[in-house]
Scaffold this motif. Structure first.
Motif, PDB file in Angstrom:
ATOM      1  N   ALA A 106      61.130  27.330  -3.499  1.00 41.58           N
ATOM      2  CA  ALA A 106      59.649  27.361  -3.475  1.00 41.58           C
ATOM      3  C   ALA A 106      59.399  28.057  -1.911  1.00 41.58           C
ATOM      4  CB  ALA A 106      58.747  26.302  -3.467  1.00 41.58           C
ATOM      5  N   ARG A 107      59.975  27.455  -0.963  1.00 45.20           N
ATOM      6  CA  ARG A 107      59.629  27.805   0.515  1.00 45.20           C
ATOM      7  C   ARG A 107      60.266  29.039   0.986  1.00 45.20           C
ATOM      8  NH1 ARG A 107      56.416  24.880  -0.089  1.00 45.20           N
ATOM      9  NH2 ARG A 107      55.783  22.643   1.238  1.00 45.20           N
ATOM     10  N   GLU A 108      61.542  29.380   0.252  1.00 42.64           N
ATOM     11  CA  GLU A 108      62.057  30.895   0.388  1.00 42.64           C
ATOM     12  C   GLU A 108      61.101  31.913  -0.062  1.00 42.64           C
ATOM     13  OE1 GLU A 108      66.604  31.716   0.720  1.00 42.64           O
ATOM     14  OE2 GLU A 108      65.892  31.350  -1.157  1.00 42.64           O
ATOM     15  N   ARG A 109      60.756  31.791  -1.202  1.00 43.85           N
ATOM     16  CA  ARG A 109      59.986  32.638  -1.856  1.00 43.85           C
ATOM     17  C   ARG A 109      58.687  33.027  -1.042  1.00 43.85           C
ATOM     18  NH1 ARG A 109      61.409  30.034  -6.610  1.00 43.85           N
ATOM     19  NH2 ARG A 109      59.492  28.898  -6.671  1.00 43.85           N
ATOM     20  N   GLU A 110      58.025  31.975  -0.364  1.00 39.30           N
ATOM     21  CA  GLU A 110      56.891  31.900   0.209  1.00 39.30           C
ATOM     22  C   GLU A 110      57.249  32.792   1.535  1.00 39.30           C
ATOM     23  OE1 GLU A 110      53.707  28.882   2.279  1.00 39.30           O
ATOM     24  OE2 GLU A 110      54.949  28.129   0.960  1.00 39.30           O
ATOM     25  N   TRP A 111      58.195  32.547   2.300  1.00 44.14           N
ATOM     26  CA  TRP A 111      58.565  32.926   3.467  1.00 44.14           C
ATOM     27  C   TRP A 111      59.352  34.059   3.751  1.00 44.14           C
ATOM     28  CZ3 TRP A 111      60.317  27.366   5.410  1.00 44.14           C
ATOM     29  CH2 TRP A 111      59.195  26.609   5.476  1.00 44.14           C
ATOM     30  N   SER A 112      60.031  34.539   2.549  1.00 45.90           N
ATOM     31  CA  SER A 112      60.763  35.476   2.660  1.00 45.90           C
ATOM     32  C   SER A 112      59.864  36.730   3.037  1.00 45.90           C
ATOM     33  CB  SER A 112      61.558  35.845   1.427  1.00 45.90           C
ATOM     34  OG  SER A 112      60.641  35.757   0.089  1.00 45.90           O
ATOM     35  N   VAL A 113      58.650  36.812   2.265  1.00 42.22           N
ATOM     36  CA  VAL A 113      57.947  37.965   2.555  1.00 42.22           C
ATOM     37  C   VAL A 113      57.490  38.168   4.110  1.00 42.22           C
ATOM     38  CG1 VAL A 113      55.720  39.161   2.215  1.00 42.22           C
ATOM     39  CG2 VAL A 113      57.117  38.055   0.333  1.00 42.22           C
ATOM     40  N   LEU A 114      57.274  36.947   4.715  1.00 40.41           N
ATOM     41  CA  LEU A 114      56.991  36.858   6.005  1.00 40.41           C
ATOM     42  C   LEU A 114      58.110  37.259   7.212  1.00 40.41           C
ATOM     43  CD1 LEU A 114      54.575  33.743   6.032  1.00 40.41           C
ATOM     44  CD2 LEU A 114      53.664  36.104   6.267  1.00 40.41           C
ATOM     45  N   HIS A 115      59.160  36.842   6.539  1.00 43.82           N
ATOM     46  CA  HIS A 115      60.382  37.170   7.278  1.00 43.82           C
ATOM     47  C   HIS A 115      60.509  38.540   7.166  1.00 43.82           C
ATOM     48  CE1 HIS A 115      65.006  36.562   7.786  1.00 43.82           C
ATOM     49  NE2 HIS A 115      64.384  36.524   9.093  1.00 43.82           N
ATOM     50  N   LYS A 116      60.298  39.237   6.284  1.00 42.94           N
ATOM     51  CA  LYS A 116      60.670  40.691   6.111  1.00 42.94           C
ATOM     52  C   LYS A 116      59.739  41.547   7.052  1.00 42.94           C
ATOM     53  CE  LYS A 116      62.634  40.768   1.387  1.00 42.94           C
ATOM     54  NZ  LYS A 116      62.172  41.187   0.045  1.00 42.94           N
ATOM     55  N   GLU A 117      58.489  40.976   7.063  1.00 41.62           N
ATOM     56  CA  GLU A 117      57.572  41.950   8.100  1.00 41.62           C
ATOM     57  C   GLU A 117      57.931  41.534   9.584  1.00 41.62           C
ATOM     58  OE1 GLU A 117      53.996  40.139   7.317  1.00 41.62           O
ATOM     59  OE2 GLU A 117      53.484  40.903   5.362  1.00 41.62           O
ATOM     60  N   GLU A 118      58.708  40.401   9.818  1.00 44.79           N
ATOM     61  CA  GLU A 118      59.124  40.133  11.121  1.00 44.79           C
ATOM     62  C   GLU A 118      60.358  40.885  11.394  1.00 44.79           C
ATOM     63  OE1 GLU A 118      59.848  35.921  13.403  1.00 44.79           O
ATOM     64  OE2 GLU A 118      61.391  36.552  11.921  1.00 44.79           O
ATOM     65  N   LEU A 119      61.339  41.146  10.360  1.00 48.24           N
ATOM     66  CA  LEU A 119      62.378  42.006  10.681  1.00 48.24           C
ATOM     67  C   LEU A 119      61.819  43.634  10.916  1.00 48.24           C
ATOM     68  CD1 LEU A 119      64.993  40.693   8.047  1.00 48.24           C
ATOM     69  CD2 LEU A 119      64.968  40.346  10.501  1.00 48.24           C
ATOM     70  N   VAL A 120      60.688  43.965  10.006  1.00 45.06           N
ATOM     71  CA  VAL A 120      60.408  45.421  10.061  1.00 45.06           C
ATOM     72  C   VAL A 120      59.963  45.480  11.623  1.00 45.06           C
ATOM     73  CG1 VAL A 120      58.700  46.914   9.591  1.00 45.06           C
ATOM     74  CG2 VAL A 120      60.056  45.636   7.747  1.00 45.06           C
ATOM     75  N   ASP A 121      59.203  44.431  12.071  1.00 41.92           N
ATOM     76  CA  ASP A 121      58.356  44.641  13.422  1.00 41.92           C
ATOM     77  C   ASP A 121      59.617  44.798  14.449  1.00 41.92           C
ATOM     78  OD1 ASP A 121      56.080  44.424  12.726  1.00 41.92           O
ATOM     79  OD2 ASP A 121      55.991  42.407  12.798  1.00 41.92           O
ATOM     80  N   GLU A 122      60.841  43.932  14.362  1.00 36.37           N
ATOM     81  CA  GLU A 122      61.856  43.961  15.146  1.00 36.37           C
ATOM     82  C   GLU A 122      62.525  45.207  15.229  1.00 36.37           C
ATOM     83  OE1 GLU A 122      64.575  40.721  14.396  1.00 36.37           O
ATOM     84  OE2 GLU A 122      63.267  39.295  14.991  1.00 36.37           O
ATOM     85  N   LYS A 123      62.604  45.935  14.047  1.00 36.37           N
ATOM     86  CA  LYS A 123      63.276  47.297  13.500  1.00 36.37           C
ATOM     87  C   LYS A 123      62.370  48.527  14.582  1.00 36.37           C
ATOM     88  CE  LYS A 123      64.985  50.563  10.384  1.00 36.37           C
ATOM     89  NZ  LYS A 123      65.235  50.830   9.109  1.00 36.37           N
ATOM     90  N   ARG A 124      61.075  48.249  14.350  1.00 40.12           N
ATOM     91  CA  ARG A 124      60.228  49.104  15.148  1.00 40.12           C
ATOM     92  C   ARG A 124      60.299  49.097  16.576  1.00 40.12           C
ATOM     93  NH1 ARG A 124      55.381  47.865  11.220  1.00 40.12           N
ATOM     94  NH2 ARG A 124      55.365  49.413   9.694  1.00 40.12           N
ATOM     95  N   LYS A 125      60.601  47.761  17.157  1.00 40.85           N
ATOM     96  CA  LYS A 125      60.664  47.580  18.667  1.00 40.85           C
ATOM     97  C   LYS A 125      61.867  48.293  18.997  1.00 40.85           C
ATOM     98  CE  LYS A 125      58.996  42.833  18.146  1.00 40.85           C
ATOM     99  NZ  LYS A 125      59.698  41.507  18.423  1.00 40.85           N
ATOM    100  N   LYS A 126      62.946  48.280  18.244  1.00 41.80           N
ATOM    101  CA  LYS A 126      64.298  48.604  18.750  1.00 41.80           C
ATOM    102  C   LYS A 126      64.386  50.428  18.833  1.00 41.80           C
ATOM    103  CE  LYS A 126      67.455  44.948  17.037  1.00 41.80           C
ATOM    104  NZ  LYS A 126      68.125  44.733  15.959  1.00 41.80           N
ATOM    105  N   ILE A 127      63.370  50.903  18.020  1.00 41.56           N
ATOM    106  CA  ILE A 127      63.324  52.312  17.853  1.00 41.56           C
ATOM    107  C   ILE A 127      62.126  52.926  18.882  1.00 41.56           C
ATOM    108  CG2 ILE A 127      64.515  52.416  15.689  1.00 41.56           C
ATOM    109  CD1 ILE A 127      62.008  53.100  14.431  1.00 41.56           C
ATOM    110  N   GLY A 128      61.250  51.910  19.269  1.00 39.41           N
ATOM    111  CA  GLY A 128      60.261  52.431  19.961  1.00 39.41           C
ATOM    112  C   GLY A 128      58.845  52.685  19.442  1.00 39.41           C
ATOM    113  N   ILE A 129      58.788  52.207  18.347  1.00 36.82           N
ATOM    114  CA  ILE A 129      57.654  52.667  17.591  1.00 36.82           C
ATOM    115  C   ILE A 129      56.386  51.772  17.960  1.00 36.82           C
ATOM    116  CG2 ILE A 129      56.410  52.820  15.391  1.00 36.82           C
ATOM    117  CD1 ILE A 129      59.010  53.735  14.166  1.00 36.82           C
TER     118      ILE A 129
END
Length: 528
Positions: A505-528
């Motif tokens: 249950a927690r994994e389903r709930e948090w996975s969306v938020l975790h994906k957003e965090e990963l997207v943000d990290e990717k943006r940081k690396k490429i300077g967006i």
């Protein structure tokens, strides 16, 4: 990061070097956090689908995004060794802040911020507000406050900055390219606590021209926060003269130390115009003397010890309390005894701590006016519990904590102490049951989750231990760590059907938020 007060004390070169290194590390963290904020703000604003009401600040930074930004900064601040994680101090500040906000509920704004007030360990006079309702006070500023009304006036001023959304308004005038300078400005405020040189370096490294424009904007913000703060102070029943007296002393300190104050601090001037404006408002008010609470004096005594817990620092505090004992004011004498008891506890002299605390308590009991503090003050009662636990008088500590919680059911610090006493007495099952009940009421309390994880560790319930740790990380919006703890919990041998269901249950709930965090990290690396 507004409402900055001038530094009036300087540290050694060694301390300066230490803070420069630490602040450079913090700069990387905060700059990284804030660089991605434009995308966060945009996504959150779209998700909210808020109407446009003609406020450009609303368009640039939604209240939800502003709170998220503040939480990200606080995640860094709470890991700073100078963050004062002390239950009695935190409760006093938040109780005082809630009193101000309850008297002026509009100050919370339409976003209804859940304000958090905290203290940091530093002798420099300073206070600041972060986005979303996080307001910090330096220990030096608290000690410099000569009355509760003075401290409340600073608090009201900082609430005014948050209520008026000055940070969002600043960003609206600078657009998103101001986010990196804003990170440098936030760090410069923190750096000014201990190292003016470090503050100058950080400000210079954060695009000085943009910072200067932001500070020029904040001059009007300072006057606006004064007006809001004065109204809050008046409505909550404090002496409005506290704002005048405190600002007056700060103005004098600015004159005395002007050559050493960083330029960006001088651009937040405590002008005669600002003080005159407040004085004019005070003249329109009917004067009434407002007595300071004993809690105010006790909290200051506690802060004095926590400000410098080194051997020399404790000796210096003892000298200050010995001098305070000569005061004719009974509150000063009681607070001095309390402070000396706290010092003895820090020095592991438990018998002396117990004796001094008992003396302070007897002085309170002799005074009919002050007697109610014995049942209303978590600052006072918590020291008794601390001493009892240190002396290994666990049953007594448990009884004292239970009695205090019954009188002060909303005290979070007493709750933590009670659990600590139960664990020290090896009453682990009772601690587990109590924590579960508390988490029904306070699900978003990361400390409770960490304590529950400790209980499960003692019991050997490894899957539940890691689930509780995951919950604590999730409360702090650290989704990567939360997901890692879930993965560990899933692999534990004692993870049965119930635990696996919770993990799923927690994994389903948090996975969306975790994906957003990963997207943000990717943006940081490429300077967006």
């Amino acid at each position: 990061m507004f409402g900055v007060y001038p530094a009036v004390q300087h540290h050694s070169a060694i301390a300066t070097k230490k803070n420069v290194l630490r602040l450079r590390f913090m700069q990387i963290l905060l700059a990284t956090t804030l660089c991605c904020t434009s995308s966060i703000c945009s996504e959150l604003a779209v998700a909210q689908n808020l109407p446009t009401l003609g406020d450009t600040a609303r368009e640039e930074l939604s209240p939800l995004a502003e709170r998220k930004l503040g939480e990200q900064i606080m995640n860094v601040v709470r890991r700073d060794p100078d963050y004062i994680d002390d239950g009695p101090v935190s409760e006093y500040l938040n109780r005082l802040g809630d009193k101000l906000l309850d008297a002026s509920p509009d100050a919370r704004g339409e976003q209804r911020y859940d304000f958090e007030f905290f203290a940091v360990r530093d002798p420099v006079l300073n206070a600041f507000a972060f986005p979303g309702g996080f307001i910090g006070f330096h220990s030096g500023l608290i000690l410099a406050s000569q009355s509760e009304s003075e401290l409340a006036s600073v608090m009201g001023h900082e609430i005014g900055h948050v209520a008026q959304r000055h940070i969002a308004r600043m960003l609206s005038s600078q657009k998103y390219d101001a986010l990196i300078p804003l990170a440098a400005l936030a760090l410069a405020v923190l750096a000014s606590r201990s190292s003016p040189d470090a503050a100058i370096a950080l400000a210079a490294g954060g695009q000085g021209l943009a910072i200067q424009k932001q500070l020029n904007f904040s001059r009007e913000a300072e006057r606006e926060a004064d007006r809001i703060g004065f109204q809050i102070l008046r409505d909550s029943g404090f002496d409005a003269n506290g704002m005048v007296s405190f600002f007056g002393r700060l103005q004098a300190s600015t004159r005395n130390y002007n050559d050493n104050v960083p330029a960006y601090l001088r651009s937040h001037p405590l002008t005669s115009e600002r003080i005159a404006d407040i004085q004019t408002r005070v003249l329109d008010q009917r004067y009434k003397q407002i007595p300071d609470s004993l809690d105010f004096f006790l909290m200051k005594a506690r802060i004095r010890v926590l400000q410098d817990p080194t051997i020399q620092g404790l000796l210096d505090s003892k000298l200050a309390f010995d001098l305070q004992m000569k005061s004719e004011r009974v509150e000063d004498k009681i607070a001095a005894k309390y402070g000396l008891a706290f010092i003895a506890l820090k020095q592991l002299d438990y018998l002396k701590a117990d004796s001094l605390y008992s003396d302070a308590k007897k002085q309170v009991e002799k005074n009919p006016v002050l007697q109610p503090i014995l049942t209303r003050s978590s600052v006072f009662s918590s020291l008794s519990i601390e001493i009892a636990i240190a002396e290994k008088k666990y049953d007594y500590a448990i009884r004292e904590a239970e009695k205090s919680i019954e009188q002060l059911p909303l005290s979070r610090g007493l709750v933590y102490q009670y659990v600590g006493a139960l664990l020290a007495a090896q009453k682990v099952g009772q601690a587990e049951s109590y924590l579960r009940d508390q988490l029904v009421l306070y699900r978003q309390d990361a400390k409770l989750q960490n304590l529950l994880a400790k209980v499960y560790e003692i019991q050997g319930k490894q899957a539940l231990q890691h689930i509780a740790l995951a919950e604590a990380y999730a409360i702090q919006a650290n989704w990567r760590a939360a997901m890692q703890q879930l993965n560990i919990a899933r692999l534990e041998k004692d993870a049965q059907y119930y635990e696996q269901s919770v993990i799923d249950a927690r994994e389903r709930e948090w996975s969306v938020l975790h994906k957003e965090e990963l997207v943000d990290e990717k943006r940081k690396k490429i300077g967006i």
